[in-house]
Design an enzyme around this catalytic site. Structure first.
Site, short mmCIF file in Angstrom:
data_model
loop_
_atom_site.label_atom_id
_atom_site.label_comp_id
_atom_site.label_asym_id
_atom_site.label_seq_id
_atom_site.Cartn_x
_atom_site.Cartn_y
_atom_site.Cartn_z
N VAL A 283 0.87 -1.18 0.00
CA VAL A 283 0.00 0.00 0.00
C VAL A 283 0.90 1.23 0.00
CG1 VAL A 283 -1.99 1.09 1.10
CG2 VAL A 283 -1.55 -1.34 1.46
N LYS A 327 -8.63 1.37 0.42
CA LYS A 327 -9.23 0.99 1.72
C LYS A 327 -9.25 -0.52 1.87
CE LYS A 327 -12.97 3.35 0.84
NZ LYS A 327 -12.53 4.00 -0.42
N THR A 328 -9.72 -1.20 0.78
CA THR A 328 -9.78 -2.67 0.85
C THR A 328 -8.37 -3.23 0.97
OG1 THR A 328 -11.67 -2.53 -0.63
CG2 THR A 328 -10.72 -4.71 -0.32
N GLU A 542 -4.74 27.49 -28.67
CA GLU A 542 -3.98 26.75 -27.64
C GLU A 542 -2.65 27.47 -27.36
OE1 GLU A 542 -7.14 24.28 -27.33
OE2 GLU A 542 -5.47 24.66 -25.99
N ASP A 619 -13.42 27.53 -21.28
CA ASP A 619 -12.43 28.40 -20.61
C ASP A 619 -13.16 29.42 -19.74
OD1 ASP A 619 -10.47 27.09 -22.01
OD2 ASP A 619 -10.57 28.48 -23.70
#
Ligand SMILES: Nc1ncnc2c1ncn2[C@@H]1O[C@H](COP(=O)(O)OP(=O)(O)OP(=O)(O)O)[C@@H](O)[C@H]1O
Ligand SMILES: [Zn+2]
Length: 715
Positions: A283, A327-328, A542, A619
């Protein structure tokens, strides 16, 4: 015995069968009648010591036929039996018949069915009562309906019509085994052949033929019987197998099995799983959570240590966090570290449509766990079984399962060595009784990993695949803000698949970036044909974002710019925070707004106000959201101060317009700042746009090279 009187003279009695035979032999009707009459006079006069035969004795007078002359009988027979074909060359000797009485006559006399012929004859209407009685009596006549067991599988008198009709019908429709089944009559046994011959007065000359016919018929019937029996046996076998399968299926089906299980308590077997191969090592990125659970591991390893000290460990531990954060995995790691059995159950499987199943499953789970203490019981999706109890007539039993869970948790002492770990994504949905002290009273948060945790998780999964040394997990980690452990695992997996598809030996940054963009923005839409004009607009749009991000101090660093359509967007500029920003400054927020304005400002400056496009809508949404949070949440408006406004819909109109005014001012200022930057760096803007048109996608380094006015290596 049938008496045939030819005027008022003494009665003459002949067996009815002979009369019938006589009726049936149209050629020599008169002779045969008289012959049969004379032939039988001596034999058939009933002697006083001879037992009366079982045949019905009919008297012509009773039948209303006494005034008939012999000669008239011819006409009677002719008119009675119009269906008889006169010219049929029907010899009077016996045929060996292989089939039933009915077809026996058909063979011998060519007439199908005397009774229906009689009925259809004109005379029938004149003497219908009499003839009906003849017909009805004849039908039970044993001689007429030969009781030959071998013919029809059973020997018993049958109604001729129904026989012929049924035979005719089944002849055409039913298969042999059904025929046998349907036509099978229950009844008396077949008489022995000799006895049959005696009682039927078969003439000497015909007895051999009769026997041959009997034997052949018997063999045929035997074969038919055999076939029928075989098919009956097969049918029975098939029905038996279907029955067994059906019963098995019914027992297997959840409906019955659950009911069966519930009634007999044979609930779903709860099998512990040894989690030896999962430890805290597996983990990553959630160190705090691991530390909190370390003491639980110690307890499970030797509970005595805790009981001696008198300390009380929590019975229930609640792991709270978004989906896919581990969590598991953590619960399995706790059982693996302590090397104790791990009982896994998902909250949703406790509740079935049948009342009481959930509670009985909980009972079984705890009973098994207690028997195998020390152990870990993990209940995933705890909110689906421990959700707030609702008093609703619709679900009167919804409380049963959670009440059972509460009772079981109260049912054992804290140091009994059973640890219950629950996981939920929605702690607020849990019933308060479940999270009070003495139940799930220890809560461990399992958050999304930060950039450091993400880097660790990426390294963990990259080590499971072949990757190029140039790969920098940290860069990927910085570009994956908010990713959970499961999403990072998926990203690495997608990159490996991409490399495999491209026939690469190992995974490089390119594949990792590709799969990151795919997860963030959806798959590339290479098939989309974008015309040059739109491509140019996208390239300048862009580049506008990239220039603002590059030249604005508090903006996040650029990670990549592309004009490759992905998902709904035609292009995209991704930024890379140095690390996770737990808090953002006013300048950083303003910078984010300016970067968002870069696209629209570029379009206006390059193509003119009349040629701006809709491409900037997302945007503006982003910029407006930031401005609104600054005014209503972060107290960053001089005019409105630090008051927060959670639900602007309930505010006074003045306040609402004041808030809108403040937001508008922030956006306008941001737009102007962006315009200023792009005007200042028009040349770099143009270079970057052209480089995008050429290379389609540029990473941070390449963008820097272009903006510094250097030449990009040809790819
Ligand atoms: N912190 C982590 N370190 C390593 N792997 C992780 C981590 N978090 C998630 N994973 C990977 O993601 C998979 C799913 O994680 P897990 O099922 O534990 O998440 P979860 O929080 O229980 O999700 P859910 O709440 O949906 O049940 C794990 O099997 C593991 O491979
Ligand atoms: Zn844009």
């Amino acid at each position: 015995m049938f008496s045939l009187s030819n005027t008022v003279q003494p009665q003459v009695t002949v067996p009815l069968s002979h009369l019938i035979n006589a009726f049936h032999s149209p050629k020599n009707t008169s002779v045969s009648i008289s012959a049969s009459v004379s032939q039988n006079q001596h034999r058939d006069v009933v002697s006083e010591h001879e037992p009366p035969s079982s045949e019905p004795i009919l008297n012509l007078r009773d039948l209303g036929l006494s005034e008939l002359k012999i000669g008239q009988i011819d006409q009677l027979v002719d008119s009675l039996l119009p269906g008889i074909c006169k010219d049929k060359n029907v010899s009077s000797h016996w045929h060996t018949s292989h089939v039933s009485a009915q077809s026996f006559f058909e063979n011998k006399y060519g007439c199908l069915d005397i009774f229906s012929t009689l009925r259809s004859s004109c005379l029938y209407r004149q003497h219908s009562r009499t003839l009906k009685r003849i017909c009805s009596d004849l039908q039970y006549w044993p001689v007429f309906i030969q009781s030959r067991g071998f013919k029809t599988l059973k020997s018993r008198t049958r109604r001729l019509q129904s026989t012929s009709e049924r035979l005719a019908e089944t002849q055409h429709t039913a298969p042999s085994f059904v025929k046998g089944f349907l036509l099978r009559d229950r009844g008396s046994d077949v008489e022995s052949l000799d006895k049959l011959m005696k009682t039927k007065n078969i003439p000497e000359a015909h007895q051999d033929a009769f026997k041959t016919g009997f034997a052949e018929g018997f063999l045929k019937a035997q074969a038919l019987t055999q076939k029928t029996n075989d098919s009956l046996r097969r049918t029975r076998l098939i029905v038996f197998i279907l029955l067994v399968v059906g019963i098995y299926g019914l027992l297997k089906n959840p409906f019955l099995s659950v009911r069966f299980r519930t009634t007999t308590g044979l609930d779903s077997a709860v099998d512990p799983v040894q989690m030896k191969n999962v430890t805290f090592e597996h983990v990553k990125g959630v160190e705090e959570a691991k530390q909190e659970l370390q003491e639980v591991v110690e307890f499970l390893k030797n509970p005595q240590k805790f009981t001696v000290l008198g300390g009380k460990l929590p019975k229930g531990i609640l792991l709270v966090g978004p989906p896919g954060t581990g969590k598991t995995l953590l619960a399995r790691a706790v059982a693996g570290e302590a090397d104790v059995p791990f009982y896994y159950a998902s909250g949703s499987e406790f509740d079935e449509m049948f009342v009481g199943v959930g509670a009985s499953r909980i009972r079984n789970l705890f009973r098994e766990a207690k028997a195998n203490a020390p152990c870990v019981i993990f209940i995933d999706e705890l909110d689906s079984v421990g959700g707030k109890r609702i008093e609703s007539p619709m679900h009167p039993y919804s409380r049963q399962t959670i009440n059972q869970l509460l009772a079981e948790m109260d049912g054992f002492k804290p140091n009994e060595g059973v640890i219950i770990i629950g996981a939920t994504n929605f702690p607020e949905a849990l019933d308060n009784a479940l999270i009070r002290p003495g139940r799930f009273d220890m809560q461990v948060t399992v958050p999304r990993p930060d950039v450091k945790g993400r880097t660790e998780i990426l390294k963990w999964y990259l080590n499971k695949i072949k990757f190029d040394q140039s790969v920098d997990p940290e860069i990927i980690a910085r570009g994956t803000v908010g990713f959970s452990g499961a999403e990072l695992e998926n990203l690495v997996n997608q990159a490996a698949l991409k490399a495999a598809v491209d026939g690469k030996e190992m995974v490089t940054m390119k594949e990792l970036e590709f799969s990151k963009d795919k997860i963030l923005m959806g798959p590339e839409r290479r098939s989309v044909e974008i015309d040059n004009k739109n491509k140019t607009i996208t390239a300048y749009h862009e580049s506008g974002h990239a220039i603002i991000a590059y030249y604005t101090k508090d903006a996040m660093p650029i990670n990549k710019a592309t004009i490759m359509p992905r998902g709904p967007t035609l292009g995209h500029v991704s930024l890379l925070p140095e690390n996770d920003r737990w808090n953002e400054t006013r300048a950083q927020l303003l910078a984010q707004m300016d970067v968002s304005m870069g696209g629209r400002v570029a379009e206006e400056l390059i193509f003119g106000a009349d040629h701006i496009t809709t491409g900037a809508s997302s945007d503006f949404d982003n910029a407006t959201k930031i401005a609104k949070q600054m005014v209503t949440k972060f107290g960053m408006s001089e005019k409105l101060g630090v008051m927060t406004y959670s639900d602007t819909g309930k505010l006074s109109p003045e306040t609402q317009s004041a808030i809108e005014q403040e937001i508008r001012i922030l956006l306008r200022d941001s737009y102007e700042r962006a315009k200023h930057i792009l005007k200042t760096h028009a040349k770099e803007h143009k270079n970057l746009a052209e480089a995008l048109l050429t290379y389609e996608t540029l990473d941070a380094k390449e963008i820097q090279i272009v903006l510094e006015g250097k030449k990009l290596d040809v790819r």
